[in-house]
Structure formats: C-alpha cells, structure tokens
Motif scaffolding. Structure first.
Motif, short mmCIF file in Angstrom:
data_model
loop_
_atom_site.label_atom_id
_atom_site.label_comp_id
_atom_site.label_asym_id
_atom_site.label_seq_id
_atom_site.Cartn_x
_atom_site.Cartn_y
_atom_site.Cartn_z
N PHE A 184 33.45 88.29 27.30
CA PHE A 184 34.79 87.77 27.45
C PHE A 184 35.56 88.85 28.19
O PHE A 184 35.83 89.92 27.64
CB PHE A 184 35.44 87.46 26.10
CG PHE A 184 34.80 86.32 25.36
CD1 PHE A 184 34.62 85.09 25.97
CD2 PHE A 184 34.40 86.46 24.05
CE1 PHE A 184 34.03 84.02 25.29
CE2 PHE A 184 33.82 85.41 23.36
CZ PHE A 184 33.64 84.19 23.99
N GLY A 185 35.85 88.57 29.46
CA GLY A 185 36.56 89.56 30.27
C GLY A 185 35.78 90.85 30.38
O GLY A 185 34.56 90.85 30.54
N ARG A 186 36.50 91.95 30.26
CA ARG A 186 35.88 93.28 30.35
C ARG A 186 35.80 93.94 29.00
O ARG A 186 35.50 95.12 28.91
CB ARG A 186 36.72 94.15 31.29
CG ARG A 186 36.83 93.58 32.67
CD ARG A 186 37.72 94.42 33.53
NE ARG A 186 37.08 94.48 34.83
CZ ARG A 186 37.02 95.54 35.58
NH1 ARG A 186 37.58 96.66 35.19
NH2 ARG A 186 36.41 95.51 36.74
N ARG A 187 36.09 93.18 27.94
CA ARG A 187 36.23 93.82 26.63
C ARG A 187 35.20 93.45 25.58
O ARG A 187 34.89 94.26 24.73
CB ARG A 187 37.63 93.55 26.06
CG ARG A 187 38.74 94.25 26.79
CD ARG A 187 38.63 95.72 26.59
NE ARG A 187 39.75 96.43 27.14
CZ ARG A 187 40.33 97.45 26.55
NH1 ARG A 187 39.91 97.88 25.40
NH2 ARG A 187 41.32 98.07 27.14
N ALA A 188 34.69 92.23 25.56
CA ALA A 188 33.81 91.81 24.46
C ALA A 188 32.44 91.38 24.98
O ALA A 188 32.34 90.59 25.91
CB ALA A 188 34.44 90.67 23.68
N LEU A 189 31.39 91.91 24.37
CA LEU A 189 30.01 91.57 24.69
C LEU A 189 29.46 90.76 23.52
O LEU A 189 29.64 91.14 22.35
CB LEU A 189 29.18 92.85 24.86
CG LEU A 189 27.70 92.69 25.12
CD1 LEU A 189 27.44 92.02 26.47
CD2 LEU A 189 27.00 94.06 25.06
N VAL A 224 33.47 78.19 21.60
CA VAL A 224 32.38 78.83 22.34
C VAL A 224 31.56 79.61 21.32
O VAL A 224 32.01 80.64 20.81
CB VAL A 224 32.92 79.79 23.43
CG1 VAL A 224 31.76 80.50 24.12
CG2 VAL A 224 33.80 79.06 24.42
N PRO A 225 30.34 79.11 20.97
CA PRO A 225 29.53 79.82 19.99
C PRO A 225 29.14 81.21 20.50
O PRO A 225 28.54 81.34 21.57
CB PRO A 225 28.28 78.94 19.86
CG PRO A 225 28.64 77.63 20.45
CD PRO A 225 29.71 77.90 21.46
N HIS A 226 29.51 82.23 19.74
CA HIS A 226 29.17 83.60 20.13
C HIS A 226 29.19 84.51 18.92
O HIS A 226 29.90 84.25 17.96
CB HIS A 226 30.15 84.12 21.19
CG HIS A 226 31.53 84.33 20.66
ND1 HIS A 226 32.41 83.28 20.47
CD2 HIS A 226 32.16 85.46 20.26
CE1 HIS A 226 33.54 83.77 19.99
NE2 HIS A 226 33.41 85.07 19.83
N LEU A 227 28.40 85.54 18.99
CA LEU A 227 28.31 86.56 17.96
C LEU A 227 28.60 87.88 18.68
O LEU A 227 27.83 88.31 19.53
CB LEU A 227 26.91 86.54 17.36
CG LEU A 227 26.59 87.46 16.20
CD1 LEU A 227 25.43 86.88 15.39
CD2 LEU A 227 26.28 88.86 16.63
N THR A 228 29.75 88.50 18.38
CA THR A 228 30.16 89.72 19.08
C THR A 228 29.29 90.89 18.65
O THR A 228 29.13 91.15 17.46
CB THR A 228 31.64 90.02 18.81
OG1 THR A 228 32.43 88.89 19.22
CG2 THR A 228 32.10 91.26 19.55
N ILE A 229 28.73 91.59 19.65
CA ILE A 229 27.90 92.75 19.34
C ILE A 229 28.54 94.07 19.78
O ILE A 229 28.14 95.13 19.31
CB ILE A 229 26.47 92.63 19.92
CG1 ILE A 229 26.49 92.43 21.43
CG2 ILE A 229 25.72 91.52 19.21
CD1 ILE A 229 25.11 92.49 22.07
N ALA A 230 29.53 94.01 20.68
CA ALA A 230 30.19 95.24 21.11
C ALA A 230 31.54 94.91 21.74
O ALA A 230 31.75 93.81 22.25
CB ALA A 230 29.33 96.00 22.12
N ARG A 231 32.41 95.92 21.71
CA ARG A 231 33.71 95.83 22.38
C ARG A 231 33.88 97.08 23.23
O ARG A 231 33.52 98.18 22.80
CB ARG A 231 34.84 95.73 21.36
CG ARG A 231 34.85 94.40 20.64
CD ARG A 231 36.04 94.27 19.69
NE ARG A 231 36.05 92.97 19.08
CZ ARG A 231 35.33 92.61 18.04
NH1 ARG A 231 34.49 93.46 17.50
NH2 ARG A 231 35.40 91.39 17.55
N ALA A 232 34.45 96.88 24.41
CA ALA A 232 34.67 98.02 25.31
C ALA A 232 35.82 98.87 24.81
O ALA A 232 36.81 98.34 24.29
CB ALA A 232 34.95 97.51 26.72
N ARG A 233 35.70 100.16 24.98
CA ARG A 233 36.78 101.07 24.59
C ARG A 233 37.94 101.00 25.56
O ARG A 233 39.07 101.29 25.21
CB ARG A 233 36.25 102.50 24.51
CG ARG A 233 35.18 102.69 23.46
CD ARG A 233 34.69 104.15 23.44
NE ARG A 233 33.48 104.28 22.68
CZ ARG A 233 33.41 104.40 21.37
NH1 ARG A 233 34.51 104.36 20.66
NH2 ARG A 233 32.25 104.53 20.76
#
Length: 190
Positions: free
Chosen positions: A83-88, A124-133
């Motif tokens: 999602f954008g540059r922040r959430a993987l 939107v089915p998703h499981l967040t594994i990382a967020r950008a600093r």
C-alpha cells in the motif's frame, strides 16, 4: 478498548510465512522496514478502533450470527503487495468471495452495535508483514520476491474478535500486543 474482527492463520501457515519473511529480511533495503511479528499476523476483516466497553456485549451478540451465516471456506497465503510506500503485505487466495462477505458482515455487526466505523471501502484481503520507517524505503524488491509465494491451504473456520494493545511510547522495540477477546465458529457446512 481497541478492537477488530479478524481471521487468524493456523500455526502451519504462520510457520511457512515466517520462513518467507526471514528471506525477505536479507533483501537490499529491508533494514528500512519495521517487521511485524508472528503474534501480529492476521487478516483484519473490520477495524473498529476504540470501542466503549458498554458497546462490547452488543458487538459480541451481533458477531456470533455473522459467523454462523458464513460458511467455512478454503484459504491460503498467496503473493504479496504494498500500500503506497509504507505497508508490505501478503495476500490471500481461495474463498475470497466468502472472506469479503464475512468482512462485510463483521462491519455491519459493528455498525448495528453502535460503533462508528470509517467510510466503507472495498475489502482487500491482506496480512501486513512490514511497514516502512520512511518514504525512502523501496518495497519493490520484497513485492517481487513475494510474487511466487503460494502457501499451503487451510480451512478458515473461525471469526475472531481481537483486542489490540498499543505499544508504550518511548520503549524501544515495543510492539502492539494482540489478544483474542472472543471467537465464533463459521458454519461448518462450508
């Protein structure tokens, strides 16, 4: 209390994802990401935010039939995105129509219980594994590495009401803690 409705992947799926995440951590730029931990891996269906304690019994009363009216369905972890540059995140495959219906029912149950919900968006089915600093992090190498990922399937058969305990400000490495406040079986006929 801070609440959300969710589907929780079973331990074997979490183990598979953990192995994938370990490989992602070695990619260039991965050090610019804050990785979520295994205890926080879930598919949020309806985020309720801060809920007045007086509304929780009504919420529980409405989530139970939402679960019962939804047939259990096949699910697996699949691919990934951002999602954008922040959430993987890691995606899902399988009974996505059923998953969306369950998300809609959980959202409707919260509204009927008197919980103000954010504007309705397509699920939107998703499981967040990382967020950008920061915005300088490049998530593309991780998204590309996730593209071929196909987890082993399982049967999604429980709706969980999860309490989110936010980290204490100023404590290095502190993460949100999640606890299942209640759960209901999905219709076993699925």
């Amino acid at each position: 209390m801070r609440l959300f409705a969710a589907l929780l992947p079973p331990p074997p799926a979490v183990d598979e994802l953990s192995a994938v995440v370990e490989r992602l951590r070695d990619l260039p730029g991965a050090d610019r990401l804050r990785w979520t931990g295994r205890p926080g891996w879930h598919f949020t269906l309806a985020f309720m935010g801060e809920v007045d304690d007086a509304l929780v019994p009504g919420l529980r009363e409405r989530l139970a039939p939402a679960a019962h009216r939804t047939d259990a369905f096949p699910l697996r972890l699949h691919g990934g995105g951002r999602f954008g540059r922040r959430a993987l995140w890691v995606g899902a495959a399988g009974g996505l129509d059923e998953m969306r219906r369950l998300a809609e029912r959980a959202d409707a149950a919260a509204r009927r219980a008197g919980i103000p919900m954010d504007e309705h968006r397509r699920y939107v089915p998703h499981l967040t594994i990382a967020r950008a600093r920061d915005d300088a992090a490049d998530l593309r190498p991780c998204v590309e590495a996730l593209a071929p990922f196909e987890g082993t399937g399982w049967q999604a058969d429980r709706l969980a009401l999860v309490r989110s305990n936010l980290p204490v400000r100023g404590v290095p490495g502190e993460r949100p803690r999640y606890e299942v406040a209640d759960s209901w079986p999905l219709n076993a006929a699925g």
